[in-house]
Design a protein around this motif. Structure first.
Motif, PDB file in Angstrom:
ATOM      1  N   HIS A 166      90.997  83.006  54.515  1.00  0.00           N
ATOM      2  CA  HIS A 166      90.714  81.425  53.795  1.00  0.00           C
ATOM      3  C   HIS A 166      88.813  82.299  53.345  1.00  0.00           C
ATOM      4  CE1 HIS A 166      92.935  78.989  56.956  1.00  0.00           C
ATOM      5  NE2 HIS A 166      93.013  79.376  56.053  1.00  0.00           N
ATOM      6  N   HIS A 168      85.801  83.021  54.013  1.00  0.00           N
ATOM      7  CA  HIS A 168      84.882  82.118  54.921  1.00  0.00           C
ATOM      8  C   HIS A 168      85.170  81.970  56.758  1.00  0.00           C
ATOM      9  CE1 HIS A 168      87.835  78.123  54.512  1.00  0.00           C
ATOM     10  NE2 HIS A 168      87.353  78.268  55.449  1.00  0.00           N
ATOM     11  N   HIS A 170      85.705  80.986  60.679  1.00  0.00           N
ATOM     12  CA  HIS A 170      85.823  79.442  61.143  1.00  0.00           C
ATOM     13  C   HIS A 170      84.981  79.236  62.372  1.00  0.00           C
ATOM     14  CE1 HIS A 170      89.773  79.809  59.430  1.00  0.00           C
ATOM     15  NE2 HIS A 170      88.722  79.213  58.535  1.00  0.00           N
ATOM     16  N   GLU A 175      82.829  74.535  58.078  1.00  0.00           N
ATOM     17  CA  GLU A 175      84.002  73.332  57.235  1.00  0.00           C
ATOM     18  C   GLU A 175      83.592  72.291  57.426  1.00  0.00           C
ATOM     19  OE1 GLU A 175      87.829  74.943  57.949  1.00  0.00           O
ATOM     20  OE2 GLU A 175      86.703  76.991  57.544  1.00  0.00           O
ATOM     21  N   GLU A 189      92.848  73.403  52.896  1.00  0.00           N
ATOM     22  CA  GLU A 189      93.448  74.021  54.017  1.00  0.00           C
ATOM     23  C   GLU A 189      93.716  73.699  55.313  1.00  0.00           C
ATOM     24  OE1 GLU A 189      90.630  77.530  54.047  1.00  0.00           O
ATOM     25  OE2 GLU A 189      88.949  76.435  54.413  1.00  0.00           O
ATOM     26  N   GLU A 191      93.163  74.048  59.345  1.00  0.00           N
ATOM     27  CA  GLU A 191      92.714  74.811  60.017  1.00  0.00           C
ATOM     28  C   GLU A 191      93.853  75.314  61.320  1.00  0.00           C
ATOM     29  OE1 GLU A 191      89.890  76.472  61.318  1.00  0.00           O
ATOM     30  OE2 GLU A 191      89.706  75.805  59.218  1.00  0.00           O
TER      31      GLU A 191
HETATM   32 ZN    ZN Z   1      88.801  78.393  56.649  1.00  0.00          ZN
END
Ligand code: ZN
Length: 191
Positions: A166, A168, A170, A175, A189, A191
């Motif tokens: 992704h 980034h 989590h 997010e 996207e 999760e």
């Molecule tokens: Zn993500």
């Protein structure tokens, strides 16, 4: 730190795909403009260009607990100031009750019919509010500025495969930026 699981996987130093927790203080023109000293360090994926490029470059190889002062030139920070990023928009593009005033920072959603710009959001600062025309500045508020960072590396961990895919981190509020309820975001996207 001894209590953490998977300590054998804990990265010894900062390299790509390491999740970095970092305290920072940002000084611009002699003034502190941003700081995490209220106990809210930033968490980011190294190598994913989540932070200013010049800062990301300067922290490779640092370890947990390391402190450093980093000076970032505009080109490696929020960019040079671009006069062409000043844009005039019809007042009628905004809802009549929109509280337009100079200095207000707004998020502008790109034209939903423009496929190339799909799900792109841009930050702008209201510069001038006329009767028919509103002048917006799409330059970042820190464009053209030299950034002086004082940083401390608080924690390092390995990124999960999903985080790397992704680009980034989590498990934190990062997010939440996709908070807009809009059909345009259906393809984002999950999760
Ligand atoms: Zn993500």
């Amino acid at each position: 730190m001894e209590n953490k699981l998977n300590t054998e996987n804990k990265p010894a130093l900062i390299e790509d795909n390491v999740v970095v927790t970092m305290d920072y203080e940002l000084t611009v023109d002699g003034e502190i403009v941003d700081s995490s000293t209220d106990g809210d360090p930033i968490v980011f994926l190294q190598g994913a260009e989540q932070i200013a490029r010049g800062l990301e470059k300067a922290i490779y190889g640092l370890k947990e607990g390391d402190e450093k002062q980093v000076v970032v030139a505009p080109a490696d920070g929020y960019g040079e100031y671009d006069p062409e990023a000043l844009v005039e928009v019809a007042r009628s593009e905004f809802p009549a009750d929109f509280p337009l005033e100079p200095g207000l920072e707004i998020t502008v959603h790109s034209d939903e019919n423009d496929e190339e710009l799909e799900d792109e959001m841009m930050e702008a600062t209201v510069v001038e509010v006329g009767k028919f025309v509103v002048k917006l500045d799409f330059n970042h508020p820190l464009a053209g500025k030299t950034l002086n960072f004082k940083i401390k590396i608080v924690d390092l961990r390995e990124a999960t495969q999903e985080e790397i895919e992704h680009g980034h981190v989590h498990g934190d509020e990062d997010e939440d930026v996709f908070e807009f309820e809009d059909e345009d975001f259906d393809e984002l996207e999950e999760e």
